[in-house]
Every structure is written in structure tokens, then in C-alpha cells.
Design an enzyme around this catalytic site. Structure first.
Site, mmCIF file in Angstrom:
data_model
loop_
_atom_site.group_PDB
_atom_site.id
_atom_site.type_symbol
_atom_site.label_atom_id
_atom_site.label_comp_id
_atom_site.label_asym_id
_atom_site.label_seq_id
_atom_site.Cartn_x
_atom_site.Cartn_y
_atom_site.Cartn_z
ATOM 1 N N LYS A 46 0.850 -1.370 0.064
ATOM 2 C CA LYS A 46 -0.125 -0.058 0.246
ATOM 3 C C LYS A 46 1.009 1.250 0.104
ATOM 4 C CE LYS A 46 -1.909 1.506 4.047
ATOM 5 N NZ LYS A 46 -1.577 2.984 4.353
ATOM 6 N N ASN A 47 1.754 1.249 0.848
ATOM 7 C CA ASN A 47 2.747 2.506 1.061
ATOM 8 C C ASN A 47 3.754 2.699 -0.048
ATOM 9 O OD1 ASN A 47 1.169 2.846 3.307
ATOM 10 N ND2 ASN A 47 2.450 2.119 4.903
ATOM 11 N N CYS A 89 -5.626 12.014 11.747
ATOM 12 C CA CYS A 89 -6.428 10.761 12.282
ATOM 13 C C CYS A 89 -6.247 10.302 13.658
ATOM 14 C CB CYS A 89 -5.889 9.666 11.377
ATOM 15 S SG CYS A 89 -4.369 9.050 11.491
ATOM 16 N N ARG A 110 -0.578 14.211 12.441
ATOM 17 C CA ARG A 110 -0.070 14.176 10.996
ATOM 18 C C ARG A 110 -0.136 15.303 10.380
ATOM 19 N NH1 ARG A 110 -1.605 8.462 9.680
ATOM 20 N NH2 ARG A 110 -0.111 8.788 8.222
ATOM 21 N N ASP A 163 4.570 0.768 12.065
ATOM 22 C CA ASP A 163 3.252 -0.150 11.541
ATOM 23 C C ASP A 163 2.926 -1.483 11.985
ATOM 24 O OD1 ASP A 163 3.292 1.661 8.193
ATOM 25 O OD2 ASP A 163 2.773 2.465 10.233
ATOM 26 N N ARG A 174 -8.488 -0.858 4.443
ATOM 27 C CA ARG A 174 -7.684 0.438 3.763
ATOM 28 C C ARG A 174 -6.230 -0.378 3.532
ATOM 29 N NH1 ARG A 174 -6.554 4.415 7.435
ATOM 30 N NH2 ARG A 174 -5.291 4.808 5.878
HETATM 31 C C1 EPZ Z 1 3.667 6.917 6.311
HETATM 32 O O1 EPZ Z 1 2.782 8.056 6.711
HETATM 33 C C2 EPZ Z 1 3.075 5.626 5.931
HETATM 34 N N1 EPZ Z 1 1.687 5.992 5.188
HETATM 35 C C3 EPZ Z 1 2.360 5.254 7.552
HETATM 36 O O2 EPZ Z 1 1.683 4.139 7.313
HETATM 37 C C4 EPZ Z 1 3.594 5.045 8.514
HETATM 38 O O3 EPZ Z 1 3.402 4.562 9.511
HETATM 39 C C5 EPZ Z 1 4.568 6.415 8.395
HETATM 40 O O4 EPZ Z 1 4.728 6.786 7.195
HETATM 41 C C6 EPZ Z 1 5.585 6.038 9.325
HETATM 42 O O5 EPZ Z 1 6.427 4.987 8.674
HETATM 43 C C7 EPZ Z 1 2.038 5.930 3.767
HETATM 44 O O6 EPZ Z 1 3.343 5.677 3.490
HETATM 45 C C8 EPZ Z 1 0.861 6.041 3.026
HETATM 46 P P1 EPZ Z 1 5.491 10.418 8.621
HETATM 47 P P2 EPZ Z 1 3.390 9.563 6.643
HETATM 48 O O7 EPZ Z 1 5.393 11.640 7.506
HETATM 49 O O8 EPZ Z 1 4.186 9.717 5.360
HETATM 50 C C9 EPZ Z 1 5.811 13.745 11.557
HETATM 51 C C10 EPZ Z 1 -0.078 2.609 7.756
HETATM 52 O O9 EPZ Z 1 -0.604 2.201 8.720
HETATM 53 N N2 EPZ Z 1 5.550 14.753 10.513
HETATM 54 O O10 EPZ Z 1 6.683 9.612 8.169
HETATM 55 O O11 EPZ Z 1 2.208 10.374 7.059
HETATM 56 C C11 EPZ Z 1 4.371 12.984 11.880
HETATM 57 O O12 EPZ Z 1 3.598 13.749 12.830
HETATM 58 C C12 EPZ Z 1 0.129 4.165 7.801
HETATM 59 O O13 EPZ Z 1 0.041 2.170 6.593
HETATM 60 C C13 EPZ Z 1 5.665 16.048 10.768
HETATM 61 O O14 EPZ Z 1 6.051 16.367 11.902
HETATM 62 O O15 EPZ Z 1 4.440 9.364 8.000
HETATM 63 C C14 EPZ Z 1 4.844 11.849 12.595
HETATM 64 O O16 EPZ Z 1 5.162 11.687 13.920
HETATM 65 C C15 EPZ Z 1 0.077 4.792 9.164
HETATM 66 N N3 EPZ Z 1 5.760 16.709 9.826
HETATM 67 C C16 EPZ Z 1 6.138 11.401 11.795
HETATM 68 O O17 EPZ Z 1 6.697 12.571 11.403
HETATM 69 C C17 EPZ Z 1 5.550 16.261 8.347
HETATM 70 O O18 EPZ Z 1 5.195 17.475 7.664
HETATM 71 C C18 EPZ Z 1 6.176 10.507 11.022
HETATM 72 O O19 EPZ Z 1 5.259 10.794 9.880
HETATM 73 C C19 EPZ Z 1 5.201 15.175 8.409
HETATM 74 C C20 EPZ Z 1 5.375 14.288 9.103
#
Ligand code: EPZ
Length: 412
Positions: free
Chosen positions: A22-23, A112, A117, A300, A392
Site C-alpha cells: 500500500k505504502n 487521524c 499528522r 506500523d 484500507r
Molecule cells: C507513512 O505515513 C505511512 N503511510 C504510514 O503508514 C507510516 O506509519 C508512516 O509513514 C511512518 O512510517 C503511507 O506511506 C501512505 P511520516 P506519513 O510523515 O508519511 C511527523 C499505515 O498504517 N511529521 O513519516 O504520513 C508526523 O507527525 C500508515 O500504513 C511532521 O511532523 O508518515 C509523525 O509523527 C500509518 N511533519 C512522523 O513525522 C510533517 O510534515 C512520521 O510521519 C510530516 C510528518
């Protein structure tokens, strides 16, 4: 809201064919909007999040015939807002649309259940590359006649921000360097697809990625990698039921932290180039988990692992460093007989427990998977509400579990 009915399913055994990631698929699908050529994307999982992304691509002009995607014209102003609001991953379209057309107006992605996020790191990257950003009426309006290459440091190795900036930088004027970039396997997959389209990306998989801008990108073919989180979830279905089995079509190196922990707990793990086998017929012992960006333990897999730790001998401590609210499955597990205490981002799990069947409700994608795993290990019947969360991220979870002996069905 449909309900999963799960009976005790001791000793699951057999083989699970893992679907596409998915990711991995979501950013690759978004990246197709960077090119006027035809993309052929294979091994796309059948998931609601993927359907939303495909519908969004169609809303901006994509023609989709089976595996083939091409854009006779690209109209970012027609982006379907209702869809964008449904899924956070929709924000991955911002980088490609901005780079290709110089403008994008996209709904501010909601948080969410697992956390706020934010997207500040995505916007920091676009703004450093010369974009004007306005946040009005719940929409983000981003404009940039032509992005220019920049040195961008990510305060956190955000997966989405790395993907969005990398995609935007492929068509920028000059070279972009992303420091403290995410090193997740899905980043390397996206870089491979972008380079096959004619981009010049190097360093993906490390914390420093260099993107040399080019004038345009062409079409490309791509096969989505196996979903490492889906694979890890099924490995744990064997582990929580004291069974043994194999997950196929996944690279073991994408699961290395999870396999290391399972070995530490006493499970027997065997790897081939594209499969992992587990024998968990012996009682496993406790282990501490701290989620970290790759190559650390994946957030995850935290919920699903918490279920296993309830059954292991001894006390375990889980620290969730990536998201602020990712223990939503603990209430349901405790209702089924677990003894888990949480304090902020830390959970203390008393092991050696036995689950008993109960009515529980999933609150998020991976938390719902954790409750299903507990139902498989529980004595008696478990009813898990919230199957729509599972759709999802898990392609045909019920069919795959039934194939390895699980007594699970759905009540609509
Ligand atoms: C991706 O989400 C994945 N989703 C998530 O999978 C996964 O948990 C996550 O990466 C971490 O590995 C997809 O790829 C579609 P992040 P993403 O930006 O990109 C902070 C699942 O269950 N952050 O790495 O949204 C944020 O708050 C899902 O499949 C900022 O502060 O994750 C979080 O604490 C859930 N500012 C941390 O970084 C930003 O601009 C990780 O977020 C962006 C993120």
C-alpha cells in the site's frame, strides 16, 4: 459497520501470498502525474486507499485501463476534494501536480486517530524550492512557475515529506539535496520508478538523497514491491497461534527489524530471496520494542506486536516514538484478557496471558489487525467491529487467513 467473527484458531499453518505494498503503490501512483507518457503499474493491491488514489488521478485527467495510466491532459484544478479529504496519502499528489503544472489546490489533509499528522515538512520543502503557499478555507494553495533546486533538511525523516519533495524536485531547475531523508524501502522503490521515467535521483535508501532536475519525464513500467507490513502481520498470525508458515513475495531485508525481534523472542525464522518462514510452536519470551524510522522497528508493526507480547513469557515495554497516539488497540486487548498499562508513548505489557473472546472495536488500520490476531489466539468467539479499517490496508485478509486455517468470517 460490519463485524468479523473469529473463533479460536490454534496452530495456523500454510503459505500466504503477500500483495503489493500500500505504502509503495500510493507514491508510485501519484508519481505517474509527473509524466505525459504512459505508465504501466503492476501488482497494485486491491485496497480502499488505492481506489481513492486512482479516483483522484482520474479526477485530474488520468485515463486508466487495467495496469495502464496516462494523462491526455492534466487539470489540477479539477482535483476531487471529497476524495482528497478521505485519505492522508492524497497529499502525495501535491508534489507531482506542483512540479508539472506550477499550481495545486488541495484539501488540508486531516489528522487521524493515531496522530495530528502535520504536513509542515512537506510545505517547508516546497517553499524552499520557490513555491508560494496559502492556507485558506481548509485548502492549501501552492503555486510556483518553476521550482528551483535547494538543500532541504527534514527535522524528522518523514516518509511522505521525503516522497513529495523528491517527486517535486525531479522537474525543478537545478539540484535538490534532501538531508535527514526517510530511508524506508518505499522511498527506494519510488526513486527506482522515477529514474525509470528519466529522473536523476541518487542516494535513496540513505538519509541523503540528491535529485538533479530534468525538463520532462516519460512513461515507465513498474511492479509494486511486496507489502512488508502485511507480511509481518501474517507472520504474527502464525506466532500468536503457535503455528508455522511462510509469507511469499516479500523481501526479507524489508522486514529485518521485525525478524530480529521474532528471533530474539525464540521463533525460528528462515529466509529466501522473496519469502520468510516462521516456526513459533514453542512459547516465546518477552522483548522490548521501540519504534523508529527504518531501519528501526516499524511503527506500523507496533500494534500487532503488542498482541504477541501479551502471550510471551515475561514483561515487555513498548515505546512508540513515531506517532503520538498509537495505542488505540490496548483497550480492546485488555478487554480480551491482556494486562497492558500505558503512559503517554510507553506501554508496559505483562506477558504469559491468555486471550478470551469478546466484542471489540478497531479504531485504526493496524490496531484493528492487532485485535484480529488476538481473536485468532483467544479461547471462544471474538467479534471485531471496524472491518472497514482493515480494507484500507489488507487485500483479502479474510481469504488469506482462512487459507492457513483461521476460523474467521464477516457479518455485514
Ligand atoms: C507513512 O505515513 C505511512 N503511510 C504510514 O503508514 C507510516 O506509519 C508512516 O509513514 C511512518 O512510517 C503511507 O506511506 C501512505 P511520516 P506519513 O510523515 O508519511 C511527523 C499505515 O498504517 N511529521 O513519516 O504520513 C508526523 O507527525 C500508515 O500504513 C511532521 O511532523 O508518515 C509523525 O509523527 C500509518 N511533519 C512522523 O513525522 C510533517 O510534515 C512520521 O510521519 C510530516 C510528518
Amino acid at each position: 459497520m460490519s463485524e468479523l467473527i473469529i473463533q479460536a484458531s490454534p496452530g495456523l499453518c500454510g503459505a500466504v501470498d503477500v500483495s503489493g505494498s500500500k505504502n509503495g503503490a500510493l507514491p508510485v501512483l501519484a508519481a505517474t502525474a509527473l509524466s505525459g507518457g504512459k505508465a504501466v503499474i503492476r501488482h497494485i493491491p486491491k485496497l480502499t486507499d488505492i481506489h481513492v488514489m486512482l479516483a483522484m488521478l482520474e479526477s485530474v485527467g488520468a485515463q486508466i485501463y487495467g495496469d495502464e495510466i496516462y494523462y491526455p491532459n492534466l487539470c489540477p484544478e479539477r482535483l476531487d476534494e471529497r476524495l482528497a479529504h478521505k485519505m492522508r496519502g492524497s497529499f502525495l499528489l501535491a508534489g507531482p501536480l506542483l512540479a508539472r503544472t506550477g499550481r495545486v489546490r488541495i484539501s488540508m489533509p486531516g489528522g487521524c486517530r493515531i496522530g495530528a499528522r502535520p504536513i509542515d515538512l512537506h510545505l517547508k520543502g516546497f517553499s524552499k524550492m520557490g513555491a508560494q503557499i496559502e492556507n485558506c478555507h481548509g485548502f492549501i494553495e501552492i503555486t510556483a512557475p518553476r521550482l528551483h533546486g535547494e538543500q532541504i533538511y527534514l527535522d524528522f525523516p518523514s516518509v511522505g515529506a521525503t516522497e513529495n519533495i523528491m517527486m517535486a524536485a525531479t522537474l525543478a531547475n537545478g539540484t535538490t539535496v534532501i538531508e535527514n531523508a526517510s530511508a524506508e524501502p518505499e522511498i527506494s522503490e519510488l526513486a527506482e520508478f522515477l529514474n525509470n521515467m528519466g529522473a536523476k535521483v541518487s542516494g535513496a535508501g540513505s538519509d541523503r538523497i540528491v535529485i538533479e532536475g530534468v525538463r520532462e519525464l516519460g512513461g515507465a513500467k513498474h511492479t509494486v514491491i511486496g507489502d512488508r507490513i502485511e507480511a509481518g502481520t501474517y507472520l504474527l498470525s502464525f506466532a500468536v497461534t503457535g503455528g508455522h508458515g511462510t509469507v511469499r513475495h516479500v523481501k526479507p531485508q524489508h522486514l529485518s527489524p521485525v525478524l530480529a525481534k521474532l528471533r530474539e523472542m525464540g521463533a525460528k525464522i528462515k529466509e529466501t530471496e522473496d519469502s520468510v518462514s516462521i516456526d513459533a510452536s514453542k512459547i516465546l519470551c518477552a522483548s522490548d520494542i521501540k519504534t523508529m524510522p527504518f531501519p528501526g522497528f516499524p511503527t506500523d508493526m507496533q500494534s500487532q506486536f503488542t498482541t504477541l507480547l501479551c502471550l510471551a513469557e515475561g514483561t515487555s515495554v513498548v515505546i512508540e516514538t513515531v506517532f503520538e497516539n498509537r495505542f488505540l488497540h490496548v483497550g480492546g486487548l485488555n478487554r480480551m484478557g491482556a494486562s497492558i498499562k500505558t503512559d503517554g508513548r510507553t506501554a508496559v505489557i505483562e506477558g504469559g496471558r491468555h486471550f478470551t473472546g469478546a466484542k471489540v472495536e478497531g479504531q485504526d488500520l493496524r490496531g484493528s489487525a492487532a485485535l484480529v490476531l488476538a481473536g485468532l489466539a483467544a479461547q471462544g468467539e471474538t467479534r471485531v467491529r471496524g472491518e472497514e479499517h482493515l480494507k484500507r490496508g489488507y487485500d483479502d485478509m479474510i481469504g488469506k487467513l482462512q487459507k492457513i486455517g483461521a476460523k474467521i468470517s464477516i457479518l455485514n
